[in-house]
Design a protein around this motif. Sequence first.
Motif, PDB file in Angstrom:
ATOM      1  N   MET A  34       0.869  -1.176   0.000  1.00 60.70           N
ATOM      2  CA  MET A  34       0.000   0.000   0.000  1.00 60.70           C
ATOM      3  C   MET A  34       0.903   1.222   0.000  1.00 60.70           C
ATOM      4  O   MET A  34       1.986   1.208   0.599  1.00 60.70           O
ATOM      5  CB  MET A  34      -0.870   0.026   1.257  1.00 60.70           C
ATOM      6  N   GLY A  35       0.430   2.290  -0.631  1.00 62.80           N
ATOM      7  CA  GLY A  35       1.275   3.465  -0.665  1.00 62.80           C
ATOM      8  C   GLY A  35       0.477   4.746  -0.737  1.00 62.80           C
ATOM      9  O   GLY A  35      -0.723   4.746  -0.992  1.00 62.80           O
ATOM     10  N   SER A  53       3.167  -5.820   2.949  1.00 62.73           N
ATOM     11  CA  SER A  53       2.335  -6.692   3.772  1.00 62.73           C
ATOM     12  C   SER A  53       3.079  -7.175   5.013  1.00 62.73           C
ATOM     13  O   SER A  53       2.461  -7.569   5.996  1.00 62.73           O
ATOM     14  CB  SER A  53       1.853  -7.889   2.959  1.00 62.73           C
ATOM     15  N   THR A  54       4.420  -7.108   4.973  1.00 63.86           N
ATOM     16  CA  THR A  54       5.213  -7.507   6.137  1.00 63.86           C
ATOM     17  C   THR A  54       5.522  -6.331   7.042  1.00 63.86           C
ATOM     18  O   THR A  54       6.170  -6.505   8.071  1.00 63.86           O
ATOM     19  CB  THR A  54       6.536  -8.154   5.694  1.00 63.86           C
ATOM     20  N   GLY A  55       5.080  -5.129   6.658  1.00 64.91           N
ATOM     21  CA  GLY A  55       5.295  -3.958   7.489  1.00 64.91           C
ATOM     22  C   GLY A  55       6.523  -3.135   7.144  1.00 64.91           C
ATOM     23  O   GLY A  55       6.796  -2.132   7.804  1.00 64.91           O
ATOM     24  N   SER A  70       1.504   3.795   8.225  1.00 69.20           N
ATOM     25  CA  SER A  70       1.195   2.632   9.053  1.00 69.20           C
ATOM     26  C   SER A  70      -0.085   1.988   8.536  1.00 69.20           C
ATOM     27  O   SER A  70      -0.802   2.574   7.720  1.00 69.20           O
ATOM     28  CB  SER A  70       1.038   3.024  10.523  1.00 69.20           C
ATOM     29  N   ARG A  71      -0.357   0.782   9.001  1.00 67.07           N
ATOM     30  CA  ARG A  71      -1.568   0.095   8.569  1.00 67.07           C
ATOM     31  C   ARG A  71      -2.211  -0.626   9.737  1.00 67.07           C
ATOM     32  O   ARG A  71      -1.512  -1.080  10.657  1.00 67.07           O
ATOM     33  CB  ARG A  71      -1.266  -0.869   7.416  1.00 67.07           C
ATOM     34  N   ASP A  72      -3.520  -0.705   9.699  1.00 69.96           N
ATOM     35  CA  ASP A  72      -4.308  -1.450  10.682  1.00 69.96           C
ATOM     36  C   ASP A  72      -5.055  -2.505   9.889  1.00 69.96           C
ATOM     37  O   ASP A  72      -6.085  -2.215   9.275  1.00 69.96           O
ATOM     38  CB  ASP A  72      -5.259  -0.514  11.425  1.00 69.96           C
ATOM     39  N   HIS A  77      -7.334  -0.281   7.147  1.00 66.00           N
ATOM     40  CA  HIS A  77      -6.976   1.124   6.999  1.00 66.00           C
ATOM     41  C   HIS A  77      -5.464   1.267   6.839  1.00 66.00           C
ATOM     42  O   HIS A  77      -4.695   0.505   7.449  1.00 66.00           O
ATOM     43  CB  HIS A  77      -7.399   1.936   8.221  1.00 66.00           C
ATOM     44  N   VAL A  78      -5.080   2.250   6.058  1.00 63.93           N
ATOM     45  CA  VAL A  78      -3.685   2.670   5.971  1.00 63.93           C
ATOM     46  C   VAL A  78      -3.649   4.162   6.297  1.00 63.93           C
ATOM     47  O   VAL A  78      -4.523   4.907   5.848  1.00 63.93           O
ATOM     48  CB  VAL A  78      -3.090   2.415   4.577  1.00 63.93           C
TER      49      VAL A  78
END
Length: 119
Positions: A34-35, A53-55, A70-72, A77-78
Amino acid sequence: QVQLVESGGGLVQPGGSLRLTCAISGITAGIYVMGWYRQAPGKERESVADISSTGRTTYIGAVKGRFTISRDNAKNHVYLQMDNLKPEDTAVYYCRADRATDEGPQRSWGQGTQVTVSS
């Protein structure tokens, strides 16, 4: 298909903060990165930050130390936390998702949210 909806943009003074949110819906399985991108008037769209996907995260030099992606996963959500904003950060900010499919990688975009940094 993946649907992306950005929110959180607005007008802020230099030195202020904003947090952008990208809400993800639809077929989310297979999303591997995601970006956040941005496009200022008269300029090309540029990548700002992304998260795998690995953070693992990456940032362009202009925002390192000021922006945090960051992502939840539970909320799909990103986020893009933007601190110490500068007038040159003024742009439309877009969320992007890359998803692996049997037909190859699929890229989806949100509609964008305006960020204006001005006194």
